[in-house]
Design an enzyme around this catalytic site. Structure first.
Site, short mmCIF file in Angstrom:
data_model
loop_
_atom_site.label_atom_id
_atom_site.label_comp_id
_atom_site.label_asym_id
_atom_site.label_seq_id
_atom_site.Cartn_x
_atom_site.Cartn_y
_atom_site.Cartn_z
N ARG A 208 17.93 -26.36 -56.36
CA ARG A 208 17.97 -27.74 -55.88
C ARG A 208 19.36 -28.32 -56.16
O ARG A 208 20.05 -27.84 -57.06
CB ARG A 208 16.94 -28.59 -56.62
CG ARG A 208 15.51 -28.21 -56.35
CD ARG A 208 14.59 -29.23 -57.03
NE ARG A 208 13.99 -28.75 -58.27
CZ ARG A 208 13.43 -29.52 -59.18
NH1 ARG A 208 13.41 -30.83 -59.01
NH2 ARG A 208 12.89 -29.01 -60.26
N CYS B 69 16.54 -16.01 -60.17
CA CYS B 69 15.45 -15.83 -59.20
C CYS B 69 15.85 -16.34 -57.83
O CYS B 69 15.37 -15.84 -56.81
CB CYS B 69 14.15 -16.46 -59.68
SG CYS B 69 14.11 -18.25 -59.61
N TYR B 70 16.77 -17.31 -57.78
CA TYR B 70 17.20 -17.83 -56.48
C TYR B 70 18.14 -16.87 -55.76
O TYR B 70 18.51 -17.11 -54.60
CB TYR B 70 17.83 -19.22 -56.63
CG TYR B 70 16.85 -20.23 -57.16
CD1 TYR B 70 15.72 -20.56 -56.41
CD2 TYR B 70 17.00 -20.80 -58.41
CE1 TYR B 70 14.78 -21.45 -56.91
CE2 TYR B 70 16.05 -21.69 -58.91
CZ TYR B 70 14.95 -22.01 -58.15
OH TYR B 70 14.02 -22.88 -58.64
N ASP C 291 16.88 -14.97 -65.67
CA ASP C 291 17.37 -16.24 -65.14
C ASP C 291 18.89 -16.35 -65.39
O ASP C 291 19.69 -16.46 -64.47
CB ASP C 291 16.55 -17.34 -65.83
CG ASP C 291 17.10 -18.74 -65.70
OD1 ASP C 291 18.24 -18.90 -65.26
OD2 ASP C 291 16.39 -19.70 -66.08
N HIS D 33 11.80 -12.38 -62.62
CA HIS D 33 13.25 -12.42 -62.41
C HIS D 33 13.82 -11.05 -62.06
O HIS D 33 14.84 -10.95 -61.39
CB HIS D 33 13.96 -13.01 -63.64
CG HIS D 33 13.81 -14.49 -63.75
ND1 HIS D 33 12.78 -15.08 -64.45
CD2 HIS D 33 14.53 -15.50 -63.20
CE1 HIS D 33 12.90 -16.40 -64.36
NE2 HIS D 33 13.95 -16.68 -63.61
N HIS E 54 13.81 -27.44 -52.02
CA HIS E 54 13.75 -26.47 -53.12
C HIS E 54 13.92 -25.06 -52.56
O HIS E 54 13.29 -24.71 -51.56
CB HIS E 54 12.40 -26.64 -53.81
CG HIS E 54 12.22 -25.83 -55.05
ND1 HIS E 54 12.14 -24.47 -55.04
CD2 HIS E 54 12.09 -26.21 -56.35
CE1 HIS E 54 11.97 -24.03 -56.28
NE2 HIS E 54 11.94 -25.07 -57.09
N LYS F 51 20.97 -28.85 -59.85
CA LYS F 51 20.21 -28.11 -60.87
C LYS F 51 21.02 -26.88 -61.28
O LYS F 51 22.09 -26.61 -60.75
CB LYS F 51 18.84 -27.71 -60.32
CG LYS F 51 17.90 -28.91 -60.12
CD LYS F 51 17.12 -29.24 -61.38
CE LYS F 51 16.00 -28.23 -61.61
NZ LYS F 51 15.30 -28.52 -62.88
N ASP G 184 12.09 -10.82 -67.40
CA ASP G 184 10.67 -10.74 -67.08
C ASP G 184 10.50 -10.12 -65.70
O ASP G 184 11.48 -9.91 -64.98
CB ASP G 184 10.00 -12.13 -67.17
CG ASP G 184 10.66 -13.15 -66.25
OD1 ASP G 184 11.02 -12.80 -65.11
OD2 ASP G 184 10.82 -14.32 -66.67
N ASP H 74 20.07 -19.96 -61.41
CA ASP H 74 18.95 -19.16 -61.93
C ASP H 74 18.84 -17.89 -61.08
O ASP H 74 18.80 -17.97 -59.85
CB ASP H 74 17.65 -19.98 -61.86
CG ASP H 74 16.41 -19.23 -62.36
OD1 ASP H 74 16.42 -17.98 -62.37
OD2 ASP H 74 15.43 -19.91 -62.72
#
Lengths: 350, 482
Positions: free
Chosen positions: B335, B343-344, B390, B400, B287, B338, B397, B341
């Protein structure tokens, strides 16, 4: 046998998959309590409650200054927290404390302090652990991404010493969110804690999850954990062979799916087999002589690795990496070019 | 042989190979049920964007339908209009990409650390995070956070637990994640009074109670053991310059462990999974967020060049990290299989500085695609009302916002590990992370940001400004004891 298969297929058609079937049966048997407790719309207070008359709540202390990211708590939440701080200060473990934690969790399920205190209260009171799990189930279904709920479950099931009913519950959860990290991690803990590695149902269930969605990497990870990762020592040649064949079938269904390709390499590595074991298979999806007919960038990637290991095939490795960088996976061109640069470096003798 | 044929439907680039004229290309794309493109002819910026997306698209698509493919397709439908055009009507920079919306984000961040309505009770245990994300986002945008100094110290003093460490708020039990966010926030606002508000001795005891016999750390007493714990603990011990010896009352001493770092590298090593990524705990799925925690932990244990290859299969990890960049979106997922997003952008994008510091690569080369990531952040993750998110369709938010901006900084700068930096500090206890610097702004091909879109440099391990990191450590290095 034919009759059995007929009935099985008939059932599967009705219920789409064995998971649906299992779920339907569980509903019938009322093992899984799915009906969430109805939230009381009336706020609950303690100051006028006889049962709490002996407790002086500890109100939130903001030290005079208005803090950052302050929350305008409802009176209900604020008061309940005041009573919680008071009972925690006294180390009180009682039925009423249990009710209080439930009340606060209903307002804020991400409150780790409340969960931890609840986990301490249960053994102190000798509450039947099965009752706690029954209470927990609807809460868990409502808050799928919550860390605390899963850790609490872990604590309770660990103390209970039996995984009974847990696999079924997990299946229900995964139907809502088939890649939920907490749920899968919990399942791995369960397998280890209760040594379910050799239980045929566990591998069958995992195979079903992969069958349902061959791209579900969480399911592939669980398979690896069952077969190799959670065990000691390297897998036998026989086991490696079985896994390689299984994975090949999965790749043929959707060759541009990285999970099984990674899995294949993982098995080869764990079993200490030469990568060339799967060279012919990779060639089915990407033959450098037919660069217009590449069915999987992951096959090209694997071939590049295999060629890089072969002393005489540097040019092929470079060709595969060029195809990746310029045509079949251009977003990672820098990475493929970096790999190309490594081809010139003297090899470390293994 | 049952190799399925590549389905050509839905793969614009394979269709486009047959089309020579640029304007036809736009028409061809408008055949898809993409509302945005149906609205008329594309501007030159949009054409350039569409060409860029085609240039990074994987031209292979399997026909087998599963849930994963279904949600991926749905997500593409939502995101692509933002990467191709400008549905938010943001002002564009010289490269035709939405500018970094500084004012909107500044406005949003003020609200982030302000008051919350009763419904926000759900985040009562995460307030230190909110403050950290808010303040860090502000510093990334170059907003002066000094005015908040007293208030920050005050806010956290209420959450400090008498037995050591910090909880989410007054009366809450100490927790490593809350403590991590607190220490980073305090380091950011800095000042003697702020530093002195930390009870280092009880902190040392608290961290000692978190240390486990297997080398890892739990997040709280009776809580889960995972790689966040390993990372958070190392950040705190290092920044506060705490003694490495475990306190006598630390339970791990019974298992023969004597220091915070005993068995830690090996524990992190066990978290590397079969596909090369890093998971929350041994056996779990790899992850992105846990990968950063693992690499961060090892980069505090020692110089990345030593610790990363010692405890990890680095080529395999690099392969896995590289695979996280989504095509054609350009952002990262956490991942395999998936969804992308924002945040990654940090959790995975931020891994690259650490990995590059441990890998011998020629100075002009790099391992990842900075252009694609920054396109995703600027074009798809900026919320019109301010803050970052995201992906399109989600709300912005604090979380993020912080990690998109940190990811943007990772894309815009080259952070390098250099022993000659800060010779006066970081020679002892977990001193490795005090030798990082910003070598230069990234100036390679395909830069797609103007100077106004550039965020501030961020320390690649601690994710707060460099100065905050070095001042904090310098202050606590003057302490002989507690």
């Amino acid at each position: 046998m034919a009759a059995y298969n007929f009935i099985r297929n008939w059932l599967l058609t009705i219920f789409h998959s064995s998971l649906h079937l299992l779920r339907a049966i569980l509903y019938r048997l009322n093992i899984v309590r799915l009906i969430p407790t109805k939230k009381n719309s009336m706020p609950k207070y303690y100051h006028d409650d006889e049962a709490w008359a002996d407790i002086e709540p500890l109100p939130q202390d903001d030290g005079g200054l208005h803090p950052l990211a302050a929350i305008a708590y409802t009176d209900e939440y604020s008061e309940a927290m005041g009573y919680l701080r008071a009972v925690m200060a006294k180390n009180e473990f009682s039925e009423r404390v249990l009710g209080l934690t439930e009340h606060i969790i209903s307002m804020n399920p991400a409150h780790y302090t409340v969960w931890l205190y609840r986990a301490k209260t249960i053994p102190e009171l000798g509450i039947p652990l099965k009752d706690e799990i029954a209470w927990l189930n609807p809460t868990a279904l409502k808050h799928l991404k919550n860390y605390q709920i899963w850790h609490h479950r872990h604590t309770i099931i660990d103390a209970l010493g039996s995984p009974e009913g847990e696999p079924e519950f997990i299946s229900t959860m995964l139907e809502q969110d088939s890649k939920n990290y907490h749920v899968w991690s919990y399942r791995q803990w369960l397998v280890k804690r209760f040594d379910l590695f050799n239980k045929p149902e566990e591998l069958e269930w995992t195979a079903d999850m992969i069958e349902t969605d061959v791209r579900n990497n969480s399911a592939w990870n669980h398979r690896y954990y069952l077969v190799v990762g959670g065990r000691d020592g390297k897998p036998s040649q026989e086991l490696a062979k079985r896994e390689i064949e299984y994975t090949k079938t999965a790749i043929r269904k959707a060759p541009q799916n990285q999970s099984p390709w990674n899995y294949l390499s993982g098995i080869i590595r764990a079993a200490q087999l030469p990568k060339s074991t799967i060279k012919d298979f990779a060639l089915e999806f990407a033959d450098l002589d037919r660069p217009d007919e590449v069915y999987s960038s992951h096959a090209l990637d694997l071939l590049a690795e295999i060629y890089a290991e072969e002393e005489s095939s540097r040019a092929e490795a470079e060709k595969a990496l060029n195809l990746l960088a310029t045509r079949y996976d251009p977003i990672r061109a820098n990475y493929w070019n970096f790999r190309k640069g490594l081809l010139d470096q003297p090899k470390l003798t293994a | 042989m049952d190799v399925p044929l590549r389905s050509s439907a839905g793969v614009p680039s394979s269709r486009l190979e047959e089309i020579l004229d640029g304007s036809d290309r736009i028409e061809e794309l408008s055949d898809t049920d993409n509302e945005y493109e149906d609205m008329g002819t594309a501007t030159p910026e949009e054409q350039a964007n569409i060409e860029y997306l085609d240039s990074v698209r994987i031209p292979i698509r399997d026909s087998l339908k599963t849930e994963t493919l279904k949600v991926q397709d749905e997500t593409h439908e939502i995101i692509l209009p933002y990467l191709e055009g400008n549905p938010n009507d943001f002002t564009l920079n010289a490269y035709g990409i939405p500018k970094l919306q500084r004012e909107r984000h500044a406005h949003f961040l003020k609200k982030v650390i302000g008051d919350y309505p009763p419904q926000a009770a759900m985040m009562d245990a995460s307030r230190p995070w909110i403050v950290y994300w808010g303040l860090q986002s502000m510093t990334a945008l170059g907003i002066d956070i000094h005015p908040y100094q007293k208030l920050v110290a005050h806010t956290f003093s209420l959450a400090q637990h008498p037995t050591g460490g910090y909880g989410g708020g007054y009366g809450q039990l100490p927790h490593l994640a809350c403590t991590y966010a607190t220490i980073l926030s305090l380091a950011m606002v800095a000042g003697t009074a702020t530093y002195e508000s930390v009870d280092r001795k009880t902190m040392w005891h608290f961290l000692g109670r978190m240390k486990q016999a297997d080398g890892g750390f739990t997040m709280c007493e009776g809580g889960e053991e995972d790689i966040r714990g390993a990372f958070c603990a190392m950040v705190i011990v290092s920044l506060l310059n705490l003694p490495l010896d475990l306190s006598q009352d630390a339970p791990a001493r019974k298992a023969g462990l004597t220091t915070f770092t005993d068995g830690l590298g090996d524990w992190v090593s066990q978290c590397q999974s079969w596909d090369g990524g890093i998971s929350a705990a041994p056996g779990n799925e790899a992850h992105g967020a846990y990968a950063f925690c693992g690499l961060g932990c090892l980069s505090i244990l020692g110089p990345p060049k030593e610790t990363l290859p010692k405890y990890l299969n680095l080529p395999l990890l690099t392969h896995w990290l590289s695979s996280r960049q989504c095509s054609p979106e350009g952002g990262y997922n956490g991942r395999t299989n998936k969804l992308v997003d924002g945040c990654y952008s940090h959790w995975v994008g931020g891994c690259w500085s650490l990995v590059e510091a441990a890998t011998s690569i020629p100075p002009s080369t790099q391992l990842w695609n900075r252009t694609a990531l920054s396109r995703y952040i600027l074009a798809a993750c900026q919320e019109k009302k301010g803050g970052l998110k995201d992906k399109p369709g989600k709300h912005s938010d604090a979380y993020h916002t912080c990690y998109n901006l940190a990811g943007l900084s990772a894309a815009q700068y080259k952070y390098v590990y250099d022993e000659s930096v800060n010779k006066d500090i970081g020679s002892a206890n977990l001193g490795a992370p005090y030798h990082w610097k910003t070598a230069c702004g990234y100036e390679g091909e395909n830069v797609i940001w103007d100077s106004e879109d550039t965020v501030r440099g961020i320390h690649p391990v601690f994710i707060i400004p460099y100065r905050s990191v070095y001042e904090c450590r310098r202050y606590f290095e003057t302490k002989e004891d507690f």
